[in-house]
Design a protein around this motif. Structure first.
Motif, PDB file in Angstrom:
ATOM      1  N   GLY A  48      93.340  35.844   3.462  1.00 42.98           N
ATOM      2  CA  GLY A  48      92.430  36.836   2.885  1.00 42.98           C
ATOM      3  C   GLY A  48      91.238  36.151   2.221  1.00 42.98           C
ATOM      4  O   GLY A  48      91.374  35.082   1.614  1.00 42.98           O
ATOM      5  N   TYR A  49      90.073  36.730   2.390  1.00 45.96           N
ATOM      6  CA  TYR A  49      88.861  36.179   1.751  1.00 45.96           C
ATOM      7  C   TYR A  49      88.069  37.298   1.108  1.00 45.96           C
ATOM      8  O   TYR A  49      88.169  38.459   1.516  1.00 45.96           O
ATOM      9  N   LEU A  50      87.258  36.944   0.132  1.00 45.07           N
ATOM     10  CA  LEU A  50      86.350  37.924  -0.451  1.00 45.07           C
ATOM     11  C   LEU A  50      85.371  38.371   0.630  1.00 45.07           C
ATOM     12  O   LEU A  50      84.739  37.539   1.278  1.00 45.07           O
ATOM     13  N   SER A  51      85.258  39.677   0.811  1.00 45.52           N
ATOM     14  CA  SER A  51      84.384  40.193   1.872  1.00 45.52           C
ATOM     15  C   SER A  51      82.965  39.670   1.723  1.00 45.52           C
ATOM     16  O   SER A  51      82.285  39.380   2.708  1.00 45.52           O
ATOM     17  N   GLU A  52      82.545  39.555   0.480  1.00 46.67           N
ATOM     18  CA  GLU A  52      81.194  39.086   0.223  1.00 46.67           C
ATOM     19  C   GLU A  52      81.004  37.670   0.788  1.00 46.67           C
ATOM     20  O   GLU A  52      79.969  37.359   1.371  1.00 46.67           O
ATOM     21  N   ASP A  53      82.027  36.838   0.606  1.00 48.26           N
ATOM     22  CA  ASP A  53      81.942  35.465   1.122  1.00 48.26           C
ATOM     23  C   ASP A  53      81.864  35.458   2.639  1.00 48.26           C
ATOM     24  O   ASP A  53      81.124  34.672   3.239  1.00 48.26           O
ATOM     25  N   VAL A  54      82.675  36.344   3.271  1.00 51.93           N
ATOM     26  CA  VAL A  54      82.673  36.423   4.741  1.00 51.93           C
ATOM     27  C   VAL A  54      81.300  36.853   5.222  1.00 51.93           C
ATOM     28  O   VAL A  54      80.730  36.268   6.147  1.00 51.93           O
ATOM     29  N   GLN A  55      80.752  37.849   4.516  1.00 52.92           N
ATOM     30  CA  GLN A  55      79.451  38.365   4.937  1.00 52.92           C
ATOM     31  C   GLN A  55      78.360  37.308   4.769  1.00 52.92           C
ATOM     32  O   GLN A  55      77.534  37.111   5.655  1.00 52.92           O
ATOM     33  N   LYS A  56      78.380  36.641   3.632  1.00 53.66           N
ATOM     34  CA  LYS A  56      77.377  35.589   3.379  1.00 53.66           C
ATOM     35  C   LYS A  56      77.475  34.479   4.413  1.00 53.66           C
ATOM     36  O   LYS A  56      76.514  33.788   4.692  1.00 53.66           O
ATOM     37  N   ASN A  57      78.691  34.322   4.917  1.00 50.90           N
ATOM     38  CA  ASN A  57      78.930  33.262   5.906  1.00 50.90           C
ATOM     39  C   ASN A  57      78.694  33.794   7.322  1.00 50.90           C
ATOM     40  O   ASN A  57      79.357  33.373   8.268  1.00 50.90           O
ATOM     41  N   PHE A  58      77.781  34.725   7.501  1.00 50.65           N
ATOM     42  CA  PHE A  58      77.431  35.308   8.807  1.00 50.65           C
ATOM     43  C   PHE A  58      78.629  35.972   9.490  1.00 50.65           C
ATOM     44  O   PHE A  58      78.762  35.932  10.702  1.00 50.65           O
ATOM     45  N   TYR A  59      79.488  36.576   8.729  1.00 48.95           N
ATOM     46  CA  TYR A  59      80.716  37.171   9.270  1.00 48.95           C
ATOM     47  C   TYR A  59      81.520  36.146  10.077  1.00 48.95           C
ATOM     48  O   TYR A  59      82.000  36.423  11.159  1.00 48.95           O
ATOM     49  N   VAL A  60      81.602  34.975   9.501  1.00 47.21           N
ATOM     50  CA  VAL A  60      82.443  33.930  10.090  1.00 47.21           C
ATOM     51  C   VAL A  60      83.473  33.558   9.031  1.00 47.21           C
ATOM     52  O   VAL A  60      83.129  33.424   7.852  1.00 47.21           O
ATOM     53  N   CYS A  61      84.731  33.441   9.435  1.00 46.31           N
ATOM     54  CA  CYS A  61      85.792  33.130   8.475  1.00 46.31           C
ATOM     55  C   CYS A  61      85.512  31.795   7.779  1.00 46.31           C
ATOM     56  O   CYS A  61      85.348  30.762   8.451  1.00 46.31           O
ATOM     57  N   PRO A  62      85.464  31.786   6.443  1.00 43.60           N
ATOM     58  CA  PRO A  62      85.166  30.539   5.730  1.00 43.60           C
ATOM     59  C   PRO A  62      86.271  29.508   5.923  1.00 43.60           C
ATOM     60  O   PRO A  62      86.037  28.309   5.789  1.00 43.60           O
ATOM     61  N   GLY A  63      87.475  29.971   6.247  1.00 41.38           N
ATOM     62  CA  GLY A  63      88.592  29.055   6.421  1.00 41.38           C
ATOM     63  C   GLY A  63      88.641  28.433   7.799  1.00 41.38           C
ATOM     64  O   GLY A  63      88.538  27.209   7.963  1.00 41.38           O
ATOM     65  N   CYS A  64      88.779  29.273   8.827  1.00 40.80           N
ATOM     66  CA  CYS A  64      89.044  28.729  10.174  1.00 40.80           C
ATOM     67  C   CYS A  64      87.836  28.822  11.113  1.00 40.80           C
ATOM     68  O   CYS A  64      87.889  28.321  12.236  1.00 40.80           O
ATOM     69  N   GLY A  65      86.783  29.465  10.666  1.00 36.86           N
ATOM     70  CA  GLY A  65      85.587  29.535  11.526  1.00 36.86           C
ATOM     71  C   GLY A  65      85.643  30.633  12.564  1.00 36.86           C
ATOM     72  O   GLY A  65      84.802  30.699  13.465  1.00 36.86           O
ATOM     73  N   HIS A  66      86.622  31.537  12.462  1.00 35.09           N
ATOM     74  CA  HIS A  66      86.691  32.658  13.398  1.00 35.09           C
ATOM     75  C   HIS A  66      85.432  33.525  13.278  1.00 35.09           C
ATOM     76  O   HIS A  66      85.017  33.880  12.195  1.00 35.09           O
ATOM     77  N   HIS A  67      84.846  33.838  14.410  1.00 32.89           N
ATOM     78  CA  HIS A  67      83.656  34.689  14.413  1.00 32.89           C
ATOM     79  C   HIS A  67      84.074  36.153  14.548  1.00 32.89           C
ATOM     80  O   HIS A  67      84.586  36.547  15.587  1.00 32.89           O
ATOM     81  N   PHE A  68      83.873  36.928  13.475  1.00 34.47           N
ATOM     82  CA  PHE A  68      84.152  38.366  13.543  1.00 34.47           C
ATOM     83  C   PHE A  68      83.174  39.024  14.501  1.00 34.47           C
ATOM     84  O   PHE A  68      82.048  38.572  14.663  1.00 34.47           O
TER      85      PHE A  68
END
Lengths: 295, 316
Positions: A48-68
């Motif tokens: 689980g990640y903070l949605s804000e962090d995911v969004q800031k990261n171009f909707y890419v998982c900050p952990g594994c790099g999965h592209h939403f």
């Protein structure tokens, strides 16, 4: 008639808002594939990640790099120079030639929930100061399938680019040709590819950017014909879907089969580009092909 | 009565006639009885063929006894010289191609090949091409352009093969490349759908100036089984799918995709194939003459417009 215009204006406003006011976009871009709520769980690493962090990261998982998966509006906003996007030919409607039951109602419903008129948004924009004709598919709309409207919008975008001597960039995300429009959908493969033939013959640049998933008739037409072929990491790209292949050959497919990295290894992609490098990569390619640069 | 039921009845009558002929019964008026039975046969067939459902046509289009690409090559052209291989990786037998003479004109002929015996079926993968097949066809088409030969293609495939190797070698890219390159061919291209026109695998050989279709051939976005499987998760509903897919020659003629419907005789097509060959000889003779008169520019423009106008959506 008046009502139709009103409805359309409202939809256009939704898109405009998405494009121009990034803060509001979080509330309206409401789909299962785009993170919402305070926390977002990555389907790949299951953290689980903070949605804000995911969004800031171009909707890419900050952990594994999965592209939403992202919406067309999100992608356009991430990519283009501020306020530079202008939509072309938004007002097209399918004829529903098969008279497919409930199809028109389904389309109307999707129009309301997504704010799109079909599975692709086309327009002109600037990226890094260079003008480009843009087509961005949105898989929320009937899996991004290509029927007559998608085929026509993409064809018109290509013809627009050819006429004005502009480079072309298409992001595909599609399950393929749209079953509900039968043979007419199939013929869109030919129509779009033929329009590309003219763009190509005019000596113009076409960048095809494959995103998850791109399969079937879209892979077997405009998506595979770029001068430059790019893809997002781990995107599923193929002609036949994995399920169909497994059923045909009656065995499990190897890990990583039909993913971007596999395609690159097989020689069908120039580069696999992470989303955070998307804008810079496109800006560079447009610059490298700008006519001034050639002189 | 479906066409398959009608065919079963006809087989039964044929059997009766055969038995009658073997019987040595001088008091029976054999000729009259035979005549009656033949009439009955004809009535059954006429009725069945007058009321063909779309699914009946799917069945007829797939019938293994239908004339295949080799039969057409043999009967419409002379001096066929087969050309094999894509010059990149291998030869794909599911697409056959080469040079031949039509009357006094050299032409390039290309077509899907399903094979008639099991051995042939396996050799040509039941007419389902791999990317190498499409690349071979493109090689032959580019060569036809170089030597200014018109191109005639015969469409008969369930679709492009969905296999691991096919994906590894770029099935999508191979089809897409054909679609784009065929648009620019400066020689006339005529496509004839002789049996099953399945999906992108069929389209990749049919970006043509003219598309003709046999009366009981079909051409569709996907096989009815695949269509039912995608939309209803149940491939057993293929019959239902066929009826809504609009896949018959008459449907495609109404959509302006098909230019000419080639009449088929009733009954086993392989026994009356000359009826079809005769029509095609005439059509080819006329159309090749007409298309060869067009300038390269007009030829390209005509082909572009043909596909450009399909699925034009009304603006609101």
């Amino acid at each position: 008639m008046e009502e139709l215009f009103k409805e359309r204006r409202e939809k256009l406003n939704i898109i405009k808002n998405l494009l121009r006011k990034p803060k509001e976009e979080k509330k309206t871009a409401n789909t299962s594939s785009v993170p919402e709520g305070l926390y977002t769980k990555c389907p790949e690493c299951e953290q689980g990640y903070l949605s804000e962090d995911v969004q800031k990261n171009f909707y890419v998982c900050p952990g594994c790099g999965h592209h939403f998966k992202i919406t067309a509006a999100d992608r356009i906003q991430m990519l283009v120079d501020k306020d530079s996007f202008r939509e072309i030919t938004p007002r097209l409607r399918t004829q529903n030639v098969l008279g497919f039951p409930n199809y028109t109602q389904k389309l109307s419903h999707l129009e309301k929930t997504t704010g799109l008129n079909d599975a692709v948004v086309t327009g002109v924009a600037k990226v890094g100061g260079c003008r480009v004709v843009l087509g961005v598919m949105d898989s929320r709309f009937l899996m991004g399938s290509m029927g007559s409207v998608v085929g026509e919008k993409i064809t018109r975008a290509i013809e627009y680019a050819t006429k004005r001597r502009l480079p072309l960039l298409i992001f595909s995300a599609s399950g393929g040709a749209r079953m509900q429009e039968g043979i007419i959908s199939l013929m869109q493969m030919s129509k779009t590819s033929n329009a590309l033939a003219k763009h190509n013959a005019a000596g113009l640049l076409y960048i095809s950017y494959l995103t998850h998933p791109t399969t079937g008739g879209v892979t077997a037409s405009f998506a595979s014909l770029g001068d430059i072929m790019l893809a997002e990491p781990r995107a599923l790209v193929g002609f036949a879907g994995p399920r169909v292949i497994e059923q045909t050959i009656k065995q499990k497919l190897p890990e990583g089969f039909q993913r971007s990295e596999f395609l690159q290894q097989q020689g069908f992609l120039d580069q696999v580009v992470e989303r955070k490098k998307m804008r810079a990569t496109i800006a560079l390619l447009l610059k490298l092909h700008a006519r001034e640069a050639a002189l | 009565m479906s066409i398959q039921e009608a065919e079963a009845k006809v087989r039964k009558i044929d059997e009766e006639i055969r038995q009658l002929e073997q019987k040595d019964a001088p008091d029976v008026d054999l000729a009259t009885i035979k005549n009656e039975l033949e009439k009955a046969k004809n009535t059954i067939l006429t009725k069945a063929y007058a009321n063909l459902s779309s699914y009946d046509k799917v069945y007829l289009a797939r019938k293994p006894t239908r004339p295949n690409v080799r039969d057409y090559i043999e009967n419409l052209f002379d001096h066929f010289f087969e050309q094999r291989g894509d010059r990149l990786y291998r030869d794909d037998c599911s697409i056959i191609g080469g040079i031949a003479m039509f009357r006094d004109m050299p032409v390039t002929v290309i077509g899907h090949q399903k094979g008639k015996s099991l051995e042939e079926n396996l050799l040509c993968n039941f007419g389902m091409p791999n990317p190498e097949g499409y690349r071979k066809s493109l090689r032959l088409m580019k060569q036809a352009e170089k030597f200014k030969r018109p191109i005639i293609t015969f469409i008969d495939t369930a679709g492009a093969y969905p296999g691991i190797e096919a994906e590894e070698h770029g099935q999508g890219e191979a089809i897409a490349r054909n679609l784009m390159e065929m648009c620019n061919l400066t020689v006339p291209v005529i496509s004839i759908v002789i049996g099953e026109g399945g999906s992108g695998g069929a389209l990749a050989l049919s970006v043509a100036n003219r598309i003709w279709m046999l009366e009981n051939a079909v051409y569709s976005i996907l096989s009815p089984e695949g269509f039912a499987s995608i939309l209803w998760k149940d491939s057993a509903r293929a019959q239902e799918a066929s009826e809504i897919m609009k896949l018959t020659a008459q449907d495609l003629y109404a959509f302006d995709i098909v230019d000419v419907i080639v009449k088929e005789p009733m009954g086993n097509l392989n026994e009356h194939a000359e009826v079809i060959y005769a029509q095609l000889r005439d059509l080819l003779g006329n159309e090749l003459t007409a298309l060869c008169r067009l300038s390269e520019r007009a030829l390209l423009e005509q082909r572009y417009k043909k596909f450009r106008s399909i699925g034009d959506c009304s603006g609101i």
